[in-house]
Design a protein around this motif. Sequence first.
Motif, PDB file in Angstrom:
ATOM      1  N   ALA A 145      45.331  71.479  97.428  1.00 43.33           N
ATOM      2  CA  ALA A 145      44.207  70.865  98.153  1.00 43.33           C
ATOM      3  C   ALA A 145      42.883  71.499  97.727  1.00 43.33           C
ATOM      4  O   ALA A 145      41.896  70.794  97.491  1.00 43.33           O
ATOM      5  CB  ALA A 145      44.413  70.998  99.659  1.00 43.33           C
ATOM      6  N   LEU A 146      42.855  72.819  97.622  1.00 41.19           N
ATOM      7  CA  LEU A 146      41.632  73.506  97.204  1.00 41.19           C
ATOM      8  C   LEU A 146      41.288  73.148  95.768  1.00 41.19           C
ATOM      9  O   LEU A 146      40.141  72.867  95.439  1.00 41.19           O
ATOM     10  CB  LEU A 146      41.786  75.015  97.364  1.00 41.19           C
ATOM     11  N   LEU A 199      41.663  78.575  90.206  1.00 41.21           N
ATOM     12  CA  LEU A 199      40.710  78.367  91.297  1.00 41.21           C
ATOM     13  C   LEU A 199      39.437  79.190  91.119  1.00 41.21           C
ATOM     14  O   LEU A 199      38.340  78.705  91.384  1.00 41.21           O
ATOM     15  CB  LEU A 199      41.357  78.685  92.645  1.00 41.21           C
ATOM     16  N   GLU A 200      39.572  80.423  90.668  1.00 46.17           N
ATOM     17  CA  GLU A 200      38.402  81.270  90.479  1.00 46.17           C
ATOM     18  C   GLU A 200      37.510  80.710  89.371  1.00 46.17           C
ATOM     19  O   GLU A 200      36.288  80.739  89.482  1.00 46.17           O
ATOM     20  CB  GLU A 200      38.819  82.705  90.167  1.00 46.17           C
ATOM     21  N   ARG A 201      38.110  80.207  88.324  1.00 45.89           N
ATOM     22  CA  ARG A 201      37.322  79.624  87.232  1.00 45.89           C
ATOM     23  C   ARG A 201      36.609  78.348  87.702  1.00 45.89           C
ATOM     24  O   ARG A 201      35.446  78.131  87.386  1.00 45.89           O
ATOM     25  CB  ARG A 201      38.223  79.323  86.039  1.00 45.89           C
ATOM     26  N   LYS A 253      37.739  70.352  91.990  1.00 46.76           N
ATOM     27  CA  LYS A 253      37.652  69.422  90.869  1.00 46.76           C
ATOM     28  C   LYS A 253      36.861  68.165  91.247  1.00 46.76           C
ATOM     29  O   LYS A 253      36.118  67.621  90.422  1.00 46.76           O
ATOM     30  CB  LYS A 253      39.041  69.055  90.362  1.00 46.76           C
ATOM     31  N   ALA A 254      36.975  67.733  92.482  1.00 47.12           N
ATOM     32  CA  ALA A 254      36.197  66.570  92.931  1.00 47.12           C
ATOM     33  C   ALA A 254      34.707  66.889  92.907  1.00 47.12           C
ATOM     34  O   ALA A 254      33.890  66.049  92.510  1.00 47.12           O
ATOM     35  CB  ALA A 254      36.635  66.149  94.333  1.00 47.12           C
ATOM     36  N   MET A 255      34.353  68.111  93.316  1.00 45.85           N
ATOM     37  CA  MET A 255      32.954  68.519  93.282  1.00 45.85           C
ATOM     38  C   MET A 255      32.447  68.587  91.841  1.00 45.85           C
ATOM     39  O   MET A 255      31.312  68.192  91.551  1.00 45.85           O
ATOM     40  CB  MET A 255      32.789  69.867  93.981  1.00 45.85           C
ATOM     41  N   LEU A 256      33.271  69.077  90.931  1.00 48.81           N
ATOM     42  CA  LEU A 256      32.888  69.127  89.516  1.00 48.81           C
ATOM     43  C   LEU A 256      32.759  67.718  88.942  1.00 48.81           C
ATOM     44  O   LEU A 256      31.814  67.421  88.217  1.00 48.81           O
ATOM     45  CB  LEU A 256      33.919  69.938  88.723  1.00 48.81           C
ATOM     46  N   PHE A 257      33.711  66.873  89.269  1.00 48.00           N
ATOM     47  CA  PHE A 257      33.689  65.493  88.776  1.00 48.00           C
ATOM     48  C   PHE A 257      32.444  64.760  89.261  1.00 48.00           C
ATOM     49  O   PHE A 257      31.796  64.036  88.501  1.00 48.00           O
ATOM     50  CB  PHE A 257      34.958  64.766  89.240  1.00 48.00           C
ATOM     51  N   GLU A 258      32.099  64.975  90.525  1.00 48.42           N
ATOM     52  CA  GLU A 258      30.915  64.339  91.107  1.00 48.42           C
ATOM     53  C   GLU A 258      29.645  64.713  90.340  1.00 48.42           C
ATOM     54  O   GLU A 258      28.720  63.913  90.214  1.00 48.42           O
ATOM     55  CB  GLU A 258      30.789  64.756  92.573  1.00 48.42           C
ATOM     56  N   CYS A 313      32.845  78.906 101.476  1.00 45.70           N
ATOM     57  CA  CYS A 313      33.329  80.286 101.515  1.00 45.70           C
ATOM     58  C   CYS A 313      33.722  80.703 100.110  1.00 45.70           C
ATOM     59  O   CYS A 313      33.782  79.884  99.214  1.00 45.70           O
ATOM     60  CB  CYS A 313      34.510  80.444 102.467  1.00 45.70           C
ATOM     61  N   THR A 314      33.985  81.973  99.931  1.00 43.94           N
ATOM     62  CA  THR A 314      34.451  82.466  98.645  1.00 43.94           C
ATOM     63  C   THR A 314      35.958  82.616  98.690  1.00 43.94           C
ATOM     64  O   THR A 314      36.565  82.619  99.761  1.00 43.94           O
ATOM     65  CB  THR A 314      33.800  83.814  98.307  1.00 43.94           C
ATOM     66  N   LEU A 315      36.562  82.762  97.523  1.00 42.87           N
ATOM     67  CA  LEU A 315      38.014  82.887  97.468  1.00 42.87           C
ATOM     68  C   LEU A 315      38.506  84.202  98.060  1.00 42.87           C
ATOM     69  O   LEU A 315      39.671  84.334  98.376  1.00 42.87           O
ATOM     70  CB  LEU A 315      38.499  82.744  96.016  1.00 42.87           C
ATOM     71  N   ASP A 316      37.607  85.181  98.215  1.00 38.44           N
ATOM     72  CA  ASP A 316      38.022  86.441  98.826  1.00 38.44           C
ATOM     73  C   ASP A 316      37.778  86.458 100.333  1.00 38.44           C
ATOM     74  O   ASP A 316      37.873  87.469 100.977  1.00 38.44           O
ATOM     75  CB  ASP A 316      37.349  87.638  98.152  1.00 38.44           C
ATOM     76  N   GLU A 317      37.490  85.280 100.923  1.00 42.01           N
ATOM     77  CA  GLU A 317      37.325  85.124 102.371  1.00 42.01           C
ATOM     78  C   GLU A 317      38.387  84.167 102.901  1.00 42.01           C
ATOM     79  O   GLU A 317      38.090  83.049 103.290  1.00 42.01           O
ATOM     80  CB  GLU A 317      35.977  84.475 102.689  1.00 42.01           C
ATOM     81  N   PRO A 318      39.647  84.562 102.877  1.00 41.06           N
ATOM     82  CA  PRO A 318      40.677  83.615 103.320  1.00 41.06           C
ATOM     83  C   PRO A 318      40.569  83.309 104.810  1.00 41.06           C
ATOM     84  O   PRO A 318      40.173  84.155 105.601  1.00 41.06           O
ATOM     85  CB  PRO A 318      41.978  84.344 103.005  1.00 41.06           C
ATOM     86  N   ARG A 319      40.862  82.098 105.157  1.00 41.92           N
ATOM     87  CA  ARG A 319      40.899  81.672 106.558  1.00 41.92           C
ATOM     88  C   ARG A 319      42.203  80.906 106.779  1.00 41.92           C
ATOM     89  O   ARG A 319      42.781  80.352 105.857  1.00 41.92           O
ATOM     90  CB  ARG A 319      39.714  80.761 106.899  1.00 41.92           C
ATOM     91  N   THR A 320      42.629  80.859 108.014  1.00 41.95           N
ATOM     92  CA  THR A 320      43.859  80.150 108.337  1.00 41.95           C
ATOM     93  C   THR A 320      43.545  78.982 109.254  1.00 41.95           C
ATOM     94  O   THR A 320      42.458  78.888 109.808  1.00 41.95           O
ATOM     95  CB  THR A 320      44.867  81.079 109.051  1.00 41.95           C
ATOM     96  N   ALA A 321      44.503  78.110 109.407  1.00 41.16           N
ATOM     97  CA  ALA A 321      44.341  76.961 110.299  1.00 41.16           C
ATOM     98  C   ALA A 321      44.166  77.414 111.744  1.00 41.16           C
ATOM     99  O   ALA A 321      43.674  76.663 112.568  1.00 41.16           O
ATOM    100  CB  ALA A 321      45.555  76.045 110.177  1.00 41.16           C
TER     101      ALA A 321
END
Length: 64
Positions: free
Chosen positions: A9-10, A30-32, A15-20, A46-54
Motif C-alpha cells: 500500500a505504501l 520505499l526509502e528510494r 508511486k502514485a505521487m511520482l506518477f502524478e 511522515c518519514t519512514l522512521d516514524e512508524p504508526r499503527t492502525a
Amino acid sequence: MVCFHAQQALEKSLKAMLFERQMGFETHDLERLAGLLAAERVELPCTLDEPRTAWHSSPRLCSS
C-alpha cells in the motif's frame, strides 16, 4: 501477511505521487521512492522512521 500488504500500500501510494508528477521510477525500495519525492520537495505526512499503527490515537497518519 499484514506487513506485506502494508508495504504494498505504501509503495503504491508513493508511486502514485511520482506518477502524478510525471517522475520516473524503477524500484520497489520505499526509502528510494520517498527520496525521489523529497528531492522534489514533496512533503510527506511522515518519514519512514516514524512508524504508526492502525491503533494510534491520532486521527492523522503521523504526527506533525
